[in-house]
Scaffold this motif. Structure first.
Motif, PDB file in Angstrom:
ATOM      1  N   LEU A 122       0.862  -1.178   0.000  1.00  0.00           N
ATOM      2  CA  LEU A 122       0.000   0.000   0.000  1.00  0.00           C
ATOM      3  C   LEU A 122       0.900   1.229   0.000  1.00  0.00           C
ATOM      4  O   LEU A 122       1.780   1.347   0.845  1.00  0.00           O
ATOM      5  CB  LEU A 122      -0.919  -0.023   1.228  1.00  0.00           C
ATOM      6  N   TYR A 123       0.664   2.102  -0.987  1.00  0.00           N
ATOM      7  CA  TYR A 123       1.487   3.301  -1.141  1.00  0.00           C
ATOM      8  C   TYR A 123       0.675   4.540  -0.789  1.00  0.00           C
ATOM      9  O   TYR A 123      -0.542   4.591  -1.020  1.00  0.00           O
ATOM     10  CB  TYR A 123       1.917   3.461  -2.606  1.00  0.00           C
ATOM     11  N   TRP A 124       1.396   5.543  -0.311  1.00  0.00           N
ATOM     12  CA  TRP A 124       0.852   6.897  -0.216  1.00  0.00           C
ATOM     13  C   TRP A 124       1.774   7.819  -1.016  1.00  0.00           C
ATOM     14  O   TRP A 124       2.996   7.772  -0.859  1.00  0.00           O
ATOM     15  CB  TRP A 124       0.776   7.367   1.237  1.00  0.00           C
ATOM     16  N   ARG A 176       1.306  -3.908 -10.271  1.00  0.00           N
ATOM     17  CA  ARG A 176       0.358  -2.947 -10.833  1.00  0.00           C
ATOM     18  C   ARG A 176      -0.334  -2.184  -9.712  1.00  0.00           C
ATOM     19  O   ARG A 176      -0.781  -2.774  -8.741  1.00  0.00           O
ATOM     20  CB  ARG A 176      -0.653  -3.668 -11.705  1.00  0.00           C
ATOM     21  N   LEU A 177      -0.428  -0.867  -9.853  1.00  0.00           N
ATOM     22  CA  LEU A 177      -1.046  -0.032  -8.832  1.00  0.00           C
ATOM     23  C   LEU A 177      -2.450   0.395  -9.237  1.00  0.00           C
ATOM     24  O   LEU A 177      -2.678   0.814 -10.374  1.00  0.00           O
ATOM     25  CB  LEU A 177      -0.203   1.223  -8.593  1.00  0.00           C
ATOM     26  N   THR A 178      -3.373   0.290  -8.276  1.00  0.00           N
ATOM     27  CA  THR A 178      -4.714   0.860  -8.421  1.00  0.00           C
ATOM     28  C   THR A 178      -4.809   2.005  -7.428  1.00  0.00           C
ATOM     29  O   THR A 178      -4.600   1.813  -6.222  1.00  0.00           O
ATOM     30  CB  THR A 178      -5.801  -0.187  -8.126  1.00  0.00           C
ATOM     31  N   PHE A 179      -5.146   3.173  -7.950  1.00  0.00           N
ATOM     32  CA  PHE A 179      -5.155   4.381  -7.135  1.00  0.00           C
ATOM     33  C   PHE A 179      -6.539   4.704  -6.596  1.00  0.00           C
ATOM     34  O   PHE A 179      -7.566   4.426  -7.244  1.00  0.00           O
ATOM     35  CB  PHE A 179      -4.677   5.573  -7.968  1.00  0.00           C
ATOM     36  N   GLY A 180      -6.548   5.316  -5.416  1.00  0.00           N
ATOM     37  CA  GLY A 180      -7.764   5.937  -4.922  1.00  0.00           C
ATOM     38  C   GLY A 180      -8.021   7.242  -5.658  1.00  0.00           C
ATOM     39  O   GLY A 180      -7.219   7.677  -6.496  1.00  0.00           O
ATOM     40  N   GLU A 181      -9.154   7.860  -5.338  1.00  0.00           N
ATOM     41  CA  GLU A 181      -9.567   9.064  -6.052  1.00  0.00           C
ATOM     42  C   GLU A 181      -8.716  10.281  -5.696  1.00  0.00           C
ATOM     43  O   GLU A 181      -8.722  11.282  -6.408  1.00  0.00           O
ATOM     44  CB  GLU A 181     -11.037   9.394  -5.755  1.00  0.00           C
ATOM     45  N   LEU A 198      -5.054   8.515 -11.074  1.00  0.00           N
ATOM     46  CA  LEU A 198      -4.216   7.843 -12.070  1.00  0.00           C
ATOM     47  C   LEU A 198      -4.803   6.481 -12.416  1.00  0.00           C
ATOM     48  O   LEU A 198      -5.292   5.762 -11.538  1.00  0.00           O
ATOM     49  CB  LEU A 198      -2.797   7.647 -11.541  1.00  0.00           C
ATOM     50  N   THR A 199      -4.681   6.137 -13.694  1.00  0.00           N
ATOM     51  CA  THR A 199      -5.134   4.839 -14.186  1.00  0.00           C
ATOM     52  C   THR A 199      -4.001   4.181 -14.946  1.00  0.00           C
ATOM     53  O   THR A 199      -3.382   4.809 -15.818  1.00  0.00           O
ATOM     54  CB  THR A 199      -6.350   4.999 -15.121  1.00  0.00           C
ATOM     55  N   LEU A 200      -3.740   2.921 -14.641  1.00  0.00           N
ATOM     56  CA  LEU A 200      -2.677   2.189 -15.324  1.00  0.00           C
ATOM     57  C   LEU A 200      -3.102   1.873 -16.748  1.00  0.00           C
ATOM     58  O   LEU A 200      -4.175   1.310 -16.965  1.00  0.00           O
ATOM     59  CB  LEU A 200      -2.363   0.904 -14.556  1.00  0.00           C
ATOM     60  N   ILE A 201      -2.234   2.226 -17.705  1.00  0.00           N
ATOM     61  CA  ILE A 201      -2.491   1.901 -19.105  1.00  0.00           C
ATOM     62  C   ILE A 201      -1.917   0.521 -19.418  1.00  0.00           C
ATOM     63  O   ILE A 201      -2.615  -0.356 -19.936  1.00  0.00           O
ATOM     64  CB  ILE A 201      -1.853   2.946 -20.050  1.00  0.00           C
ATOM     65  N   ALA A 202      -0.633   0.337 -19.093  1.00  0.00           N
ATOM     66  CA  ALA A 202       0.022  -0.909 -19.469  1.00  0.00           C
ATOM     67  C   ALA A 202       1.323  -1.069 -18.694  1.00  0.00           C
ATOM     68  O   ALA A 202       1.899  -0.107 -18.189  1.00  0.00           O
ATOM     69  CB  ALA A 202       0.307  -0.943 -20.961  1.00  0.00           C
ATOM     70  N   THR A 203       1.765  -2.310 -18.652  1.00  0.00           N
ATOM     71  CA  THR A 203       3.069  -2.672 -18.118  1.00  0.00           C
ATOM     72  C   THR A 203       3.999  -2.948 -19.295  1.00  0.00           C
ATOM     73  O   THR A 203       3.632  -3.701 -20.213  1.00  0.00           O
ATOM     74  CB  THR A 203       2.958  -3.929 -17.247  1.00  0.00           C
TER      75      THR A 203
END
Lengths: 110, 118
Positions: A32-34, A97-102, B43-48
């Motif tokens: 978990l990143y900030w 792979r990172l999924t970000f909060g709003e 931010l949204t990941l496009i690709a690796t």
């Protein structure tokens, strides 16, 4: 699919006050990143939390992680104007792979 | 610690054209990623992008629209093809590397490319 939710999305604080930003994520995450983002700038890494119960502190910011509750918090102590920025949490899944909060837009007023 | 640079830093492009964004790292890294940040959004990941293999795209992103190259361990490009105003965003590359003092692997972001499509 991993979902990450932050709250609040907007936070206006007075200098000297304390507050907490919450980050919930929906499935198991490796890390978990900030991050902090100033207007027109890129992301600055603040903390990375690896394990349940992890707590990290840097200056007036302290981050914690509860993997059982799938919750991370970013606590701000005695806020100062320089902390005004947008703060993002991001949960990591397979393949880094990172999924970000709003994001939480923080404004600290004198 | 590695320095991540992107070119161009910003550009204004016409609808229907393409733009190639470069990401350069001054040390070798295995994992590189491309993200998009639409105005006022997250931010949204496009690709690796991994060296020696095809890029892996996230749901909602396709190779025809966002072709990626990764010719070596220090460089990658992202092309935004046949642009429309909806492509106006900040495009950021990131790398996973270990840095002092923890030397744990973490993700760090480049300065971003601010793209405006008219």
């Amino acid at each position: 699919e991993l979902k990450v939710e932050q709250n609040p999305l907007f936070l206006s604080m007075q200098e000297g006050k304390n507050y907490t930003i919450y980050c919930n994520y929906s499935t198991t995450s490796d890390r978990l990143y900030w991050y902090r983002q100033d207007p027109g700038k890129s992301l600055e890494s603040l903390f990375v939390l690896l394990s349940n119960g992890a707590v990290k502190q840097e200056g007036r910011l302290m981050a914690s992680l509860d993997t059982k509750a799938r919750l991370s918090t970013l606590h701000i102590t005695a806020a100062v104007h320089d902390l005004s920025a947008t703060y993002f949490c991001a949960a990591e899944t397979s393949g880094s792979r990172l999924t970000f909060g709003e994001g939480t837009q923080l404004t600290v007023n004198p | 610690s590695a320095v991540i640079s992107q070119k161009p830093s910003r550009d204004i492009c016409q609808r229907g054209t393409s733009l190639t964004i470069q990401c350069q790292v001054d040390s070798q890294v295995t994992m590189m990623f491309w993200y998009r940040q639409q105005p006022g959004q997250s931010l949204t990941l496009i690709a690796t992008a991994n060296q020696g293999s095809e890029a892996t795209y996230e749901s909602g992103f396709v190779i025809d629209k966002f072709p990626i190259s990764r010719p070596n361990l220090t460089f990658s490009t992202l092309t935004v093809s046949n642009m429309s105003p909806e492509d106006s965003s900040i495009y950021l590359c990131s790398v996973e590397e270990s840095r002092a003092p923890t030397f744990r692997y973490e993700q760090y972001f480049g300065p971003g490319t601010r793209l405006t499509v008219t």
